[in-house]
Enzyme design. Sequence first.
Site: not given
Length: 436
Positions: A120, A183-184, A397
């Site tokens: 991604h 994707e996240e 993250h």
Amino acid sequence: MIKHRVMSSLPRPLVAAFGLACAAGLSASTVSAASPTQQEVLEAVSKQEQPFLDTLETLVNIDSGTGDTQGLRAVEELLKERLRELGAEVETRPAPKFGGNTVVGTLEGSGDRAIMLMIHYDTVFEEGEAEKRGFRTEDGRAYGPGVADAKGGVAMILYTLEALKALDFDDYGKLTVVFNPDEEKGSLGSRDVIGELAADQDAVLVYEPSFSPDGADAVTVVTKGINYVFLDVTGRSSHAGSAPEKGRNAVMELSHQLLQLDELGDADKKTTLNWTIVEGGSKRNVIPENARAEGDMRYFAPGEYERVMNEAQEITKNKLIDDTQVEFRIEKGRPPMPDNPQTQALAEQAKQIYQELDRDLKAVEIGGGTDAAYAYNPDAAKPAVLESLGVVGGNAHSPDEYAELESIVPRLYLSTRMVMALSDSSKSSEPESTDR
């Protein structure tokens, strides 16, 4: 564009020794006679190190959080241009849930094996993060929003293709490259495309970073599934001062239910369920009529959805406050990618390739879910799927996310050699017999 002076990821004595080993014919069983030698592959990927870093800097310095359509479009245009320069046919598929497009590139080769490379290009970070803390290198690490997760993986795919082009290698049948923008947030707009394209592949390589706990080089062979849990309580509002007894406090009932439901996880099965969002009430002087909570469920065993749902429905029948309504529900997210022989065989192949550099590679399971699960088909032998072929990194993250610079050349070597090995139709990703 800033140039970053990076020392070779492999010391010269090792490179020289490696060349002698190749000349002596070591590991010849993993390379066909017509393929480039291991030394030639190593030299080719080493030349990609600085361009890799330059591209990584460009990618990191563009905000592309999920749903940031302007930033996603900027990255998309860059990816399409680079794929076309590499000789790929390029198309886009819309990912309507959060915006952006899935970029699909295909290269036709001279062989008969179908291989997909996937990662991604969205991140978890908000607009403005790239300007606030853009790409930088320090003490052997690169920093910046999404530097490892997963713009390092994007660069890894691009420079694997560059290395294959430099080596004039096209023994694959078709290479399919997939870059998705969501994707996240679960890949809700791209998961169907991933599943559709993966169904036609012999193997799928996924380029999330290697986030093994001890920082070691690793590929991922098992991932957890992700579900989203919700708890809604309806009560009755009333004046909190003059008539609280006429109300039915939804916040109090929600609190009671959350405490009851706290044991839905199962340590033996490695199932976790954590409540992460709680909302309720509107004004200090009003008994709250509504309250709600959301949570995160991770699991390996496929039957855990039914178990958790059934147990929760029984548990929530026990109420603290009469005349309240309680609803528990689960929304399915990514399925797990369970332990399976095809993935294990790919991992063994990757380990053997890494040993060509005198390096150890671990095969790990992770608690996070990835798009590898959408590519994996539990009801078919193909495609074989392997996860975490991106850079080695950590602190995903978070503002401290990093990628290990030293990992770039070895991981590029691994990725390039994996494509070469998988292109050899005389070899299979299926596990060998253990009979002696």
